[in-house]
Design a protein around this motif. Structure first.
Motif, PDB file in Angstrom:
ATOM      1  N   THR A   1       0.829  -1.207   0.000  1.00 24.13           N
ATOM      2  CA  THR A   1       0.000   0.000   0.000  1.00 24.13           C
ATOM      3  C   THR A   1       0.860   1.252   0.000  1.00 24.13           C
ATOM      4  O   THR A   1       0.594   2.210  -0.741  1.00 24.13           O
ATOM      5  CB  THR A   1      -0.940  -0.003   1.217  1.00 24.13           C
ATOM      6  OG1 THR A   1      -1.734  -1.198   1.177  1.00 24.13           O
ATOM      7  CG2 THR A   1      -1.837   1.212   1.223  1.00 24.13           C
ATOM      8  N   LEU A   2       1.898   1.258   0.834  1.00 24.23           N
ATOM      9  CA  LEU A   2       2.791   2.422   0.886  1.00 24.23           C
ATOM     10  C   LEU A   2       3.545   2.614  -0.429  1.00 24.23           C
ATOM     11  O   LEU A   2       3.734   3.752  -0.880  1.00 24.23           O
ATOM     12  CB  LEU A   2       3.756   2.293   2.061  1.00 24.23           C
ATOM     13  CG  LEU A   2       3.127   2.402   3.448  1.00 24.23           C
ATOM     14  CD1 LEU A   2       4.178   2.136   4.518  1.00 24.23           C
ATOM     15  CD2 LEU A   2       2.480   3.757   3.646  1.00 24.23           C
ATOM     16  N   MET A   3       3.959   1.520  -1.032  1.00 23.70           N
ATOM     17  CA  MET A   3       4.654   1.626  -2.315  1.00 23.70           C
ATOM     18  C   MET A   3       3.705   2.156  -3.393  1.00 23.70           C
ATOM     19  O   MET A   3       4.091   2.977  -4.228  1.00 23.70           O
ATOM     20  CB  MET A   3       5.224   0.268  -2.717  1.00 23.70           C
ATOM     21  CG  MET A   3       6.364  -0.195  -1.819  1.00 23.70           C
ATOM     22  SD  MET A   3       6.873  -1.876  -2.148  1.00 23.70           S
ATOM     23  CE  MET A   3       7.929  -1.624  -3.553  1.00 23.70           C
ATOM     24  N   ARG A   4       2.470   1.707  -3.353  1.00 20.33           N
ATOM     25  CA  ARG A   4       1.474   2.176  -4.326  1.00 20.33           C
ATOM     26  C   ARG A   4       1.207   3.676  -4.136  1.00 20.33           C
ATOM     27  O   ARG A   4       1.097   4.430  -5.103  1.00 20.33           O
ATOM     28  CB  ARG A   4       0.192   1.366  -4.128  1.00 20.33           C
ATOM     29  CG  ARG A   4      -0.913   1.690  -5.058  1.00 20.33           C
ATOM     30  CD  ARG A   4      -0.967   0.710  -6.201  1.00 20.33           C
ATOM     31  NE  ARG A   4      -1.863   1.201  -7.219  1.00 20.33           N
ATOM     32  CZ  ARG A   4      -3.027   0.642  -7.511  1.00 20.33           C
ATOM     33  NH1 ARG A   4      -3.411  -0.428  -6.885  1.00 20.33           N
ATOM     34  NH2 ARG A   4      -3.775   1.155  -8.454  1.00 20.33           N
ATOM     35  N   LEU A   5       1.077   4.095  -2.885  1.00 24.33           N
ATOM     36  CA  LEU A   5       0.891   5.529  -2.606  1.00 24.33           C
ATOM     37  C   LEU A   5       2.109   6.338  -3.037  1.00 24.33           C
ATOM     38  O   LEU A   5       1.967   7.467  -3.515  1.00 24.33           O
ATOM     39  CB  LEU A   5       0.604   5.745  -1.124  1.00 24.33           C
ATOM     40  CG  LEU A   5      -0.796   5.375  -0.662  1.00 24.33           C
ATOM     41  CD1 LEU A   5      -0.886   5.456   0.859  1.00 24.33           C
ATOM     42  CD2 LEU A   5      -1.832   6.259  -1.301  1.00 24.33           C
ATOM     43  N   GLY A   6       3.287   5.770  -2.868  1.00 24.13           N
ATOM     44  CA  GLY A   6       4.509   6.451  -3.307  1.00 24.13           C
ATOM     45  C   GLY A   6       4.535   6.661  -4.812  1.00 24.13           C
ATOM     46  O   GLY A   6       4.914   7.739  -5.304  1.00 24.13           O
ATOM     47  N   ILE A   7       4.134   5.643  -5.558  1.00 26.22           N
ATOM     48  CA  ILE A   7       4.071   5.776  -7.016  1.00 26.22           C
ATOM     49  C   ILE A   7       3.037   6.824  -7.411  1.00 26.22           C
ATOM     50  O   ILE A   7       3.275   7.653  -8.289  1.00 26.22           O
ATOM     51  CB  ILE A   7       3.777   4.414  -7.672  1.00 26.22           C
ATOM     52  CG1 ILE A   7       5.001   3.509  -7.530  1.00 26.22           C
ATOM     53  CG2 ILE A   7       3.394   4.578  -9.138  1.00 26.22           C
ATOM     54  CD1 ILE A   7       4.796   2.091  -8.009  1.00 26.22           C
ATOM     55  N   PHE A   8       1.893   6.814  -6.720  1.00 29.18           N
ATOM     56  CA  PHE A   8       0.864   7.826  -7.007  1.00 29.18           C
ATOM     57  C   PHE A   8       1.389   9.225  -6.702  1.00 29.18           C
ATOM     58  O   PHE A   8       1.188  10.153  -7.487  1.00 29.18           O
ATOM     59  CB  PHE A   8      -0.406   7.548  -6.199  1.00 29.18           C
ATOM     60  CG  PHE A   8      -1.429   8.634  -6.338  1.00 29.18           C
ATOM     61  CD1 PHE A   8      -2.150   8.782  -7.505  1.00 29.18           C
ATOM     62  CD2 PHE A   8      -1.659   9.521  -5.306  1.00 29.18           C
ATOM     63  CE1 PHE A   8      -3.086   9.797  -7.646  1.00 29.18           C
ATOM     64  CE2 PHE A   8      -2.589  10.533  -5.422  1.00 29.18           C
ATOM     65  CZ  PHE A   8      -3.310  10.671  -6.604  1.00 29.18           C
ATOM     66  N   ALA A   9       2.072   9.394  -5.564  1.00 28.10           N
ATOM     67  CA  ALA A   9       2.611  10.707  -5.199  1.00 28.10           C
ATOM     68  C   ALA A   9       3.642  11.173  -6.224  1.00 28.10           C
ATOM     69  O   ALA A   9       3.662  12.350  -6.605  1.00 28.10           O
ATOM     70  CB  ALA A   9       3.225  10.656  -3.802  1.00 28.10           C
ATOM     71  N   GLY A  10       4.481  10.251  -6.684  1.00 27.89           N
ATOM     72  CA  GLY A  10       5.455  10.605  -7.716  1.00 27.89           C
ATOM     73  C   GLY A  10       4.777  11.041  -9.001  1.00 27.89           C
ATOM     74  O   GLY A  10       5.172  12.039  -9.624  1.00 27.89           O
TER      75      GLY A  10
END
Length: 99
Positions: free
Chosen positions: A5-14
């Motif tokens: 989930t955190l990795m997915r949010l990181g990709i979205f933030a990027g």
């Protein structure tokens, strides 16, 4: 699961940062009227979904294995409880006690 989930949010933030920069530099068109923020969010979501699908495949598989393991343990615990309750009920009926 939290890691995925955190990795997915990181990709979205990027993607959000990249799209925000592209919209304000004029590479991507601005939204109509006051819809610019919504436009940036939606475009970021559309771009981050396929990137996450490809990049996080191994992490998604790991999370899936963890979820399957938890579900299997919960099913086993439910079956053990059911068996225990059946045994207690059968013993009570054999002794003539109300269950």
């Amino acid at each position: 699961m939290l890691r995925y989930t955190l990795m997915r949010l990181g990709i979205f933030a990027g993607c959000l940062v990249v799209v925000w920069g592209a919209v304000y530099s004029g590479i991507f068109p601005r939204g109509f009227g006051d819809s610019n923020f919504l436009w940036v969010l939606l475009l970021s979501l559309v771009l981050s979904a396929p990137i996450s699908w490809v990049v996080l495949r191994k992490e998604r598989d790991r999370a899936s294995v963890q979820i399957v393991g938890k579900v299997d343990r919960m099913k086993a615990n439910l079956e053990a409880n059911r068996s225990h309750e059946d045994a207690v009920d059968d013993t009570a009926r054999a002794q003539g006690q109300p269950s």
